[in-house]
Design a protein around this motif. Structure first.
Motif, short mmCIF file in Angstrom:
data_model
loop_
_atom_site.label_atom_id
_atom_site.label_comp_id
_atom_site.label_asym_id
_atom_site.label_seq_id
_atom_site.Cartn_x
_atom_site.Cartn_y
_atom_site.Cartn_z
N ARG A 75 50.15 63.53 -9.74
CA ARG A 75 50.23 64.83 -10.40
C ARG A 75 51.59 65.50 -10.17
O ARG A 75 52.13 66.13 -11.09
CB ARG A 75 49.08 65.72 -9.91
N ASN A 78 54.07 63.77 -12.40
CA ASN A 78 53.92 64.23 -13.78
C ASN A 78 54.73 65.50 -14.04
O ASN A 78 55.32 65.65 -15.11
CB ASN A 78 52.45 64.48 -14.12
N GLU A 111 46.05 67.19 -14.16
CA GLU A 111 47.05 66.17 -14.45
C GLU A 111 48.43 66.50 -13.88
O GLU A 111 49.27 65.61 -13.76
CB GLU A 111 47.17 65.97 -15.97
#
Length: 160
Positions: A75, A78, A111
């Motif tokens: 995460r 990301n 996410e």
């Protein structure tokens, strides 16, 4: 100036300073092992990840880490891959704006994790090409561990 704004300037300065002329697989191994050595001096378990252009070059989870550390790494990475800034910078920016990831960018915190520990792997003249990430310490300590070790390698490259 708010403390968030001053910290944001410091974090941008780190990204300006911590850039490599190249970053090989062998260098990833050296950096990963240096992060591990530094983390061991703290006597706290961390997971370490180095990824370049989507290819994981180094990953190690110390005894005492959990599967959650891998999720935090994913995460945090990301965030860096989306914004081309450290995850700590984006988290601090959100605090400064008094917004969440969902509010400001309409992206899921399932996410993306705007918490310290993921730093962009920057090649001078090219830009971000990957991430160097630590998970397991409080977010500022995760960030500081990565920055401290990367600085050593950038300095070594300058002296070569």
């Amino acid at each position: 100036m708010s403390t968030h704004k001053a910290l944001l300037q410091d974090l941008l300065q780190q990204e300006e300073e911590i850039q490599f002329s190249h970053f090989s697989n062998e260098l990833a191994l050296e950096v990963g092992l240096a992060l591990l050595k530094d983390a061991k001096t703290l006597s706290k378990p961390v997971a370490i990840d180095i990824t370049r252009n989507g290819l994981q070059l180094f990953h190690f989870a110390m005894e005492g880490t959990a599967i959650d550390n891998g999720e935090w790494i994913r995460r945090k990475n990301n965030v860096v891959n989306r914004f081309s800034h450290s995850s700590f910078y984006i988290g601090t920016s959100l605090k400064n704006a008094e917004k969440t990831l969902e509010e400001k960018y309409l992206i899921s915190s399932q996410e993306y994790a705007a918490h310290g520990g993921a730093f962009p792997l920057i090649i001078r003249g090219i830009g971000p090409v990957g991430t160097v990430t630590v998970s397991g310490l409080p977010q500022q300590e995760d960030h500081e561990l990565v920055v401290r070790v990367l600085r050593q390698f950038v300095e070594r490259e300058k002296q070569a």
